[in-house]
Design a protein around this motif. Structure first.
Motif, PDB file in Angstrom:
ATOM      1  N   UNK A   1      18.278  -6.629 -12.399  1.00  0.00           N
ATOM      2  CA  UNK A   1      19.382  -6.930 -11.504  1.00  0.00           C
ATOM      3  C   UNK A   1      19.086  -6.348 -10.122  1.00  0.00           C
ATOM      4  N   UNK A   2      19.232  -7.153  -9.100  1.00  0.00           N
ATOM      5  CA  UNK A   2      18.915  -6.738  -7.746  1.00  0.00           C
ATOM      6  C   UNK A   2      20.177  -6.445  -6.930  1.00  0.00           C
ATOM      7  N   UNK A   3      20.024  -5.539  -5.972  1.00  0.00           N
ATOM      8  CA  UNK A   3      21.078  -5.365  -4.978  1.00  0.00           C
ATOM      9  C   UNK A   3      20.965  -6.526  -3.990  1.00  0.00           C
ATOM     10  N   UNK A   4      21.975  -6.692  -3.162  1.00  0.00           N
ATOM     11  CA  UNK A   4      21.924  -7.711  -2.114  1.00  0.00           C
ATOM     12  C   UNK A   4      20.735  -7.431  -1.191  1.00  0.00           C
ATOM     13  N   UNK A   5      20.538  -6.166  -0.870  1.00  0.00           N
ATOM     14  CA  UNK A   5      19.412  -5.748  -0.029  1.00  0.00           C
ATOM     15  C   UNK A   5      18.082  -6.236  -0.624  1.00  0.00           C
ATOM     16  N   UNK A   6      17.865  -5.997  -1.901  1.00  0.00           N
ATOM     17  CA  UNK A   6      16.612  -6.399  -2.548  1.00  0.00           C
ATOM     18  C   UNK A   6      16.465  -7.919  -2.590  1.00  0.00           C
ATOM     19  N   UNK A   7      17.553  -8.607  -2.911  1.00  0.00           N
ATOM     20  CA  UNK A   7      17.490 -10.065  -2.996  1.00  0.00           C
ATOM     21  C   UNK A   7      17.222 -10.704  -1.638  1.00  0.00           C
ATOM     22  N   UNK A   8      17.685 -10.060  -0.574  1.00  0.00           N
ATOM     23  CA  UNK A   8      17.484 -10.596   0.776  1.00  0.00           C
ATOM     24  C   UNK A   8      16.049 -10.422   1.252  1.00  0.00           C
ATOM     25  N   UNK A   9      15.324  -9.491   0.693  1.00  0.00           N
ATOM     26  CA  UNK A   9      13.943  -9.288   1.110  1.00  0.00           C
ATOM     27  C   UNK A   9      13.702  -7.948   1.756  1.00  0.00           C
ATOM     28  N   UNK A  10      14.656  -7.065   1.663  1.00  0.00           N
ATOM     29  CA  UNK A  10      14.511  -5.687   2.120  1.00  0.00           C
ATOM     30  C   UNK A  10      14.560  -5.537   3.642  1.00  0.00           C
ATOM     31  N   UNK A  11      14.025  -4.435   4.149  1.00  0.00           N
ATOM     32  CA  UNK A  11      14.218  -4.009   5.542  1.00  0.00           C
ATOM     33  C   UNK A  11      13.716  -5.026   6.567  1.00  0.00           C
ATOM     34  N   UNK A  12      12.576  -5.645   6.333  1.00  0.00           N
ATOM     35  CA  UNK A  12      12.040  -6.608   7.301  1.00  0.00           C
ATOM     36  C   UNK A  12      12.998  -7.780   7.519  1.00  0.00           C
ATOM     37  N   UNK A  13      13.594  -8.246   6.432  1.00  0.00           N
ATOM     38  CA  UNK A  13      14.564  -9.334   6.541  1.00  0.00           C
ATOM     39  C   UNK A  13      15.737  -8.921   7.431  1.00  0.00           C
ATOM     40  N   UNK A  14      16.262  -7.724   7.204  1.00  0.00           N
ATOM     41  CA  UNK A  14      17.436  -7.306   7.968  1.00  0.00           C
ATOM     42  C   UNK A  14      17.112  -7.063   9.439  1.00  0.00           C
ATOM     43  N   UNK A  15      15.907  -6.675   9.743  1.00  0.00           N
ATOM     44  CA  UNK A  15      15.519  -6.542  11.148  1.00  0.00           C
ATOM     45  C   UNK A  15      15.428  -7.928  11.797  1.00  0.00           C
ATOM     46  N   UNK A  16      14.853  -8.893  11.104  1.00  0.00           N
ATOM     47  CA  UNK A  16      14.799 -10.263  11.628  1.00  0.00           C
ATOM     48  C   UNK A  16      16.215 -10.809  11.834  1.00  0.00           C
ATOM     49  N   UNK A  17      17.093 -10.543  10.868  1.00  0.00           N
ATOM     50  CA  UNK A  17      18.472 -11.014  10.972  1.00  0.00           C
ATOM     51  C   UNK A  17      19.199 -10.342  12.136  1.00  0.00           C
ATOM     52  N   UNK A  18      19.016  -9.048  12.287  1.00  0.00           N
ATOM     53  CA  UNK A  18      19.660  -8.332  13.399  1.00  0.00           C
ATOM     54  C   UNK A  18      19.169  -8.863  14.741  1.00  0.00           C
ATOM     55  N   UNK A  19      17.884  -9.122  14.854  1.00  0.00           N
ATOM     56  CA  UNK A  19      17.338  -9.689  16.100  1.00  0.00           C
ATOM     57  C   UNK A  19      17.911 -11.078  16.369  1.00  0.00           C
ATOM     58  N   UNK A  20      17.990 -11.899  15.327  1.00  0.00           N
ATOM     59  CA  UNK A  20      18.517 -13.258  15.480  1.00  0.00           C
ATOM     60  C   UNK A  20      20.000 -13.218  15.850  1.00  0.00           C
ATOM     61  N   UNK A  21      20.772 -12.352  15.196  1.00  0.00           N
ATOM     62  CA  UNK A  21      22.195 -12.247  15.513  1.00  0.00           C
ATOM     63  C   UNK A  21      22.392 -11.742  16.942  1.00  0.00           C
ATOM     64  N   UNK A  22      21.645 -10.724  17.319  1.00  0.00           N
ATOM     65  CA  UNK A  22      21.787 -10.176  18.666  1.00  0.00           C
ATOM     66  C   UNK A  22      21.474 -11.239  19.726  1.00  0.00           C
ATOM     67  N   UNK A  23      20.435 -12.021  19.513  1.00  0.00           N
ATOM     68  CA  UNK A  23      20.103 -13.095  20.457  1.00  0.00           C
ATOM     69  C   UNK A  23      21.242 -14.108  20.544  1.00  0.00           C
ATOM     70  N   UNK A  24      21.826 -14.437  19.402  1.00  0.00           N
ATOM     71  CA  UNK A  24      22.935 -15.394  19.377  1.00  0.00           C
ATOM     72  C   UNK A  24      24.158 -14.852  20.114  1.00  0.00           C
ATOM     73  N   UNK A  25      24.528 -13.598  19.862  1.00  0.00           N
ATOM     74  CA  UNK A  25      25.737 -13.064  20.515  1.00  0.00           C
ATOM     75  C   UNK A  25      25.527 -12.872  22.009  1.00  0.00           C
ATOM     76  N   UNK A  26      24.322 -12.529  22.407  1.00  0.00           N
ATOM     77  CA  UNK A  26      24.074 -12.358  23.841  1.00  0.00           C
ATOM     78  C   UNK A  26      24.167 -13.695  24.576  1.00  0.00           C
ATOM     79  N   UNK A  27      23.946 -14.803  23.869  1.00  0.00           N
ATOM     80  CA  UNK A  27      24.048 -16.135  24.463  1.00  0.00           C
ATOM     81  C   UNK A  27      25.475 -16.685  24.397  1.00  0.00           C
TER      82      UNK A  27
END
Length: 165
Positions: A1-27
């Motif tokens: 059984x995986x946590x949401x963090x593990x299923x998402x792909x761990x730290x690299x995924x969340x950094x990519x997501x944070x970068x993508x979200x930040x770019x979207x909100x700044x626009x």
């Protein structure tokens, strides 16, 4: 059984997501206003660490940057901002697509639910003043089923359940 963090792909995924979200909100003409006073140069790294911890990963944010009280104080004292919250969630949904999560991916659904809850509940709780935010809050944890334990309270120290797709 995986946590949401593990299923998402761990730290690299969340950094990519944070970068993508930040770019979207700044626009976005409305959401970008929240950043008009400036932001930490490592905002995306810190945001990724926060999401990582909240979704079942290691406590990097709490160990390195601060606690929930410090996060909530940054988001407090701005009055009601339902339109901004809705637009921030829309930017998040677009960022989920930007990082390659399909509409039918169960990880996408749980991340959308988490972000919507965080934006409209925990981050919007203290609209009057940052001084209203109590000391000692811990980062609320989120599982496949939603909030874990006493979210946002000083006693919330449980880890997300190990459920998963």
């Amino acid at each position: 059984m995986q946590t949401v963090y593990e299923a998402a792909g761990s730290a690299d995924f969340f950094l990519r997501l944070a970068n993508a979200w930040h770019a979207r909100v700044m626009a976005d003409e409305v959401v970008s206003h929240a950043f008009s006073h400036g932001f930490h140069p490592q905002h995306s790294h810190r945001l990724a660490a926060y999401w990582t911890e909240a979704l079942g990963g290691p406590p990097v944010y709490s160990d390195s940057y601060g606690d929930e009280t410090s996060v909530i104080r940054l988001h407090s004292g701005n009055g009601p901002h339902e339109d901004m919250d809705r637009r921030a969630v829309a930017c998040f949904d677009q960022a989920l697509a930007d990082v390659g999560l399909a509409d039918d991916d169960p990880v996408r659904k749980v991340l959308h639910n988490y972000f919507t809850w965080a934006a409209t509940t925990t981050m919007s709780r203290y609209q009057r003043s940052a001084e209203d935010v109590p000391d000692g809050l811990r980062i609320p944890h989120w599982s496949w089923d939603g909030p874990v334990g006493e979210t946002g309270s000083g006693g919330a120290d449980s880890r997300p359940s190990a459920k998963g797709p």
